[in-house]
Design an enzyme around this catalytic site. Sequence first.
Site, PDB file in Angstrom:
ATOM      1  CB  CYS A  45      -0.566   0.133   8.298  1.00 44.33           C
ATOM      2  SG  CYS A  45      -1.159  -1.152   7.177  1.00 44.33           S
ATOM      3  CB  CYS A  97      -0.916  -0.010   1.222  1.00 41.99           C
ATOM      4  SG  CYS A  97      -2.006   1.424   1.257  1.00 41.99           S
ATOM      5  CB  CYS A 141     -17.814  -0.578   9.855  1.00 41.78           C
ATOM      6  SG  CYS A 141     -16.620  -1.321  10.983  1.00 41.78           S
ATOM      7  CB  CYS A 146      -1.562   4.064   8.090  1.00 42.90           C
ATOM      8  SG  CYS A 146      -2.713   4.611   6.802  1.00 42.90           S
ATOM      9  CB  CYS A 191     -14.845  -7.695   7.138  1.00 41.43           C
ATOM     10  SG  CYS A 191     -16.092  -7.501   8.395  1.00 41.43           S
ATOM     11  CB  CYS A 203     -18.091  -5.737   6.205  1.00 43.55           C
ATOM     12  SG  CYS A 203     -17.125  -4.330   6.792  1.00 43.55           S
ATOM     13  NE  ARG A 237     -16.385  -5.966  14.547  1.00 45.06           N
ATOM     14  CZ  ARG A 237     -16.772  -5.391  13.414  1.00 45.06           C
ATOM     15  NH1 ARG A 237     -15.946  -4.636  12.747  1.00 45.06           N
ATOM     16  NH2 ARG A 237     -17.981  -5.589  12.951  1.00 45.06           N
TER      17      ARG A 237
END
Length: 336
Positions: free
Chosen positions: A82, A75, A210, A79, A119, A150, A282
């Site tokens: 991550c 990616c 979400c 972030c 998901c 999701c 969650r």
Amino acid sequence: MAMVAVMDDRVAPAEHSIRADLGVVRHDWTRTEIRALLALSFPELIFRAQSVHRLHFDPSEVQISTLLSIKTGGCPEDCAYCPQSVRYDTGVKADKLMSVDAVVAEATAAKSAGAGRFCMGAAWREPKDRDLDKVCEMVAGVKALGLETCATLGMLTPVQARRLQASGLDYYNHNLDTSPEHYGAIITTRTYQDRLDTLHHVRAAGIHVCCGGIVGMGESVEDRVGMIATLASLAPHPESVPINMLVKVAGTPLDNSETIDPLDFVRTIAVARICMPRSVVRLSAGREDMREETQALCFLAGANSIFYGPKLLTTPNPDRDRDRALMDKLGLTPMV
Ligand code: SF4
């Protein structure tokens, strides 16, 4: 008798004066109110959170989701937490987008293991239209199994959100991650407003939202206040609010962050429950390293959803047997 007289004369501490509208859905939570909730005594905070929880949910039910990484690593975003960012040397290998058949096979296995929602996560800044064609097929295939669907694919345009909705997407995950003030220390490749815009497109397309955040990223208590205030200001509230505890991964900039006190994590869950009374909260990443007692406190504080399965994208999660044993021990059952 004397004892009774003493008890009757006691004046309740101010923190015991509960607002009459506790449990009512509001979007005007102020930071002052949220700060005051976080500062309550632990028993008082848990009592309030559990009281709110019981107004809207069966306290013994937990929604179970399974998360599959349909496209791992590589990616371009930065972030700081991550392991899938190309910018950090974390040992995560970049894979291509999975085939539709392979994803549907994983969803079938998740359903037999008790998941109610499946998901699909892809490590993208945003999906390209040709990738979205394939994801839409996956969504339709998973939906046909009778599972809730999701996806988390990065930023979306309004058209992409509508295409996903038309293919049967029930939920879209896009986290705010932290407070607006702390955000720049965590991500520089997209803005907080970019995130809010995607959430708006998702909501406008008729997909459930979400959206939550991560704690333990070196943020202050005030940042936790700001994160919950922003989430609670979304109207409607996100239907699902994941609260993650940072999983520190070697090679990421947050690898050496100070570990959050588990009780502060429980407090964050409790305040999220109070401020977003009808949302499913969650208990998300970070459970692998969490003691059973901490997880039990999170359920008591109003968490009522978990991810089930051995992996959360690329980081470990408790295996299903361990989760099943914990749920049995606590008398919790899957929400249907
Ligand atoms: S959190 Fe998502 S957008 Fe950020 S680097 Fe990881 S995969 Fe990319």
